[in-house]
Design an enzyme around this catalytic site. Structure first.
Site, mmCIF file in Angstrom:
data_model
loop_
_atom_site.group_PDB
_atom_site.id
_atom_site.type_symbol
_atom_site.label_atom_id
_atom_site.label_comp_id
_atom_site.label_asym_id
_atom_site.label_seq_id
_atom_site.Cartn_x
_atom_site.Cartn_y
_atom_site.Cartn_z
ATOM 1 N N GLY A 170 0.821 -1.207 0.000
ATOM 2 C CA GLY A 170 0.000 0.000 0.000
ATOM 3 C C GLY A 170 0.849 1.249 0.000
ATOM 4 O O GLY A 170 1.895 1.335 -0.648
ATOM 5 N N GLY A 171 0.401 2.252 0.768
ATOM 6 C CA GLY A 171 1.108 3.527 0.827
ATOM 7 C C GLY A 171 2.528 3.400 1.323
ATOM 8 O O GLY A 171 3.378 4.234 0.985
ATOM 9 N N GLY A 405 19.428 10.049 -34.072
ATOM 10 C CA GLY A 405 19.154 10.718 -32.809
ATOM 11 C C GLY A 405 19.705 9.968 -31.620
ATOM 12 O O GLY A 405 20.009 10.563 -30.582
ATOM 13 N N ALA A 406 19.881 8.651 -31.764
ATOM 14 C CA ALA A 406 20.435 7.863 -30.663
ATOM 15 C C ALA A 406 21.899 8.220 -30.417
ATOM 16 O O ALA A 406 22.383 8.136 -29.287
ATOM 17 C CB ALA A 406 20.286 6.377 -30.958
#
Length: 515
Positions: A170-171, A405-406
């Protein structure tokens, strides 16, 4: 006059009660399961006898609930030495009310974190808790919020390491998630937001815990954790190793061990690692092993996004973060997960003054509908942003392919690399020869008597004319073309020079990384 004996006796009794936690019988049951107690974990983390405990006599907030004592309110906090350097830590005690978090429990943790912030000390959080203490209602929720707030305050200020050594549901899972490194044990630990029963009740879906809540699942599928430990002792061993590479805080340099002189040596074995054919995959970990001191490399997130390798090492005594494309997996392309993994590691190194060494062998971003729909543009931009915003020394070595772009995303000179070296086997271009020749030389191929032979001839021509590392060197985009055997010496000398780097950026709160 000596102090009254009954006062000393009371002190001894109270200390014994605190040390016993939830009772000696509960501790013994844990030991039989191969689990350490909360205090044993801290004893194993710290140099012998160095722990200075904070808040040993704290008890729980009794307002509205029974008055049964909860020694330490289920958490042990303190400061001690790890390898002779101070570190703050807390260790939740599952033998005391399941290690549940109440108001005083959270106050102890927050006080420890505030102390770590003011003293500039790393934080180690050993999580082993059943979650929020139901009997304290909203005070428990408030306690978690206070801890989360301090996790964020400490982010980038001091290193934060979380160990998941028991339940973390949970939290409670969000405090580790806000920290820099997560170590999870295979034995006795689970981490999730919603367990199998909740998932089935709300969605009707069968979800075995092994598929999402275990250390192996988090390491290889979700990428939520960075290291998998066999047991408690192994987790603490990893923690000590990790701390050995990190500064105490963002105002210090990492613990370099710089010798007086640099050894300029040629490692001919490095030449033998490079395949003759550039498209033949080879294992970049072999390059890393020869590059770093003694082959000692602490790989981070080894099982997640294996097409990129990240981790810590020393090169000629200098602590570095290493980022490398792994051609053995997905040809070393960048996809959504590897971009996230690389970007997060870069940003950690930059926050804590750790120089970055990048080893490049990348044909491009991962193609495919799933990647496009998954947001490869947004994820890939994280690499660009992280490298461009990093002000630490940045050394790049282009081993083989560096396309499109890599090429930019792997810390080119345009993204602020201080030194860029390339092996003679490097190919730096807008795209690979196989695709490029079909565009540039289409007419020549179509008109040839033997199109396949012509295409092979033109590929070699393309590499020489458009992708050669010497062309990049002529335009000042790389520092030098070097033999693989020279790599360690060249990188070591570049690092030594760049350690004095200072960069001033325009004043602003922070950049807006494409999350």
């Amino acid at each position: 006059m000596a102090i009254r004996k009954e006062l000393l006796a009371e002190l001894t009794a109270r200390r014994e009660e605190a040390m016993a936690g939830g009772g000696l019988d509960k501790m013994e049951k844990r030991r039989k399961k191969g689990l350490l107690t909360a205090r044993e974990r801290l004893d194993d983390l710290y140099d012998k006898g160095s722990l200075q405990e904070l808040g040993m006599h704290v008890d729980h907030d009794t307002a509205g609930i029974d008055h049964k004592r909860l020694p330490g309110d289920g958490v042990v906090t303190g400061i001690g030495n790890v390898g002779g350097r101070p570190v703050a830590a807390f260790s939740q005690d599952f033998t005391v009310s399941g290690g549940s978090l109440g108001r005083m429990h959270s106050e102890k943790i927050c006080h420890m974190m505030e102390t770590a912030a003011s003293l500039g000390l790393p934080v180690v959080a050993i999580n082993d808790s059943g979650g929020a203490r139901i009997q304290e209602g909203v005070l428990s929720l408030s306690g978690y919020g206070q801890v989360f707030f301090r996790n964020v305050e400490l982010s980038g200020l001091v290193p934060q390491i979380a160990i998941i050594a028991g339940p973390c549901a949970g939290g409670a899972a969000y405090s580790p998630a806000l920290m820099d490194f997560l170590i999870m044990t295979r034995k006795g630990s689970q981490m999730f937001i919603c367990g199998p029963d909740v998932i089935k009740a709300s969605t009707g879906q069968e979800a075995p815990i092994e598929q999402f809540g275990t250390a192996d699942a988090h390491a290889s599928v979700s990428g939520n954790i960075h290291f998998v430990a066999d047991d408690d002792k192994h987790a603490l061993e990893i923690t000590r190793k990790l701390l050995s590479f990190l500064p105490l805080n963002n105002m210090q340099d990492p613990p370099h061990r710089i010798p007086d002189t640099i050894k300029v040596e040629v490692d001919t074995a490095m030449n033998d690692l490079v395949p003759e054919e550039n498209r033949t995959p080879f294992d970049v970990s072999k390059v890393i092993a020869r590059l770093v001191d003694g082959g000692d490399f602490l790989e981070v997130q080894r099982e997640f996004a294996k097409n990129i390798v990240v981790g810590f090492a020393r090169i000629d005594g200098m602590v570095v973060g290493i980022i490398a494309n792994q051609a053995m997996v997905k040809a070393g392309t960048l996809d959504c997960d590897s971009s996230d993994k690389g970007a997060r590691f870069i940003r950690f190194c930059n926050a804590f003054n750790i120089p970055i060494v990048t080893l490049v062998d990348i044909p491009g971003f991962m193609p495919g509908l799933a990647q496009e729909r998954g947001g490869i543009i947004r994820h890939g931009a994280k690499m660009l942003f992280s490298y461009a915003s990093a002000t630490v020394p940045k050394i790049t070595v282009i081993l083989r392919k560096a396309y499109g772009g890599a090429y930019l995303a792997m810390c080119s000179k345009d993204l602020g690399a201080d030194f860029v070296y390339a092996w003679p086997s490097a190919e730096i271009a807008v795209m690979g020869a196989e695709g490029a020749v079909k565009v540039i030389y289409k007419k020549e191929i179509d008109g040839a008597e033997d199109p396949k032979a012509k295409e092979m001839e033109l590929r070699a021509r393309y590499v020489k004319e458009f992708a050669s590392p010497y062309q990049a060197a002529e335009h000042g985009l790389i520092t030098d073309v070097i033999a693989p055997s020279e790599t360690r010496s060249k990188v070591a000398m570049a690092l030594r020079i760049a350690l004095t780097k200072r960069v001033t950026r325009p004043p602003k709160k922070h950049g807006l990384i494409p999350l």
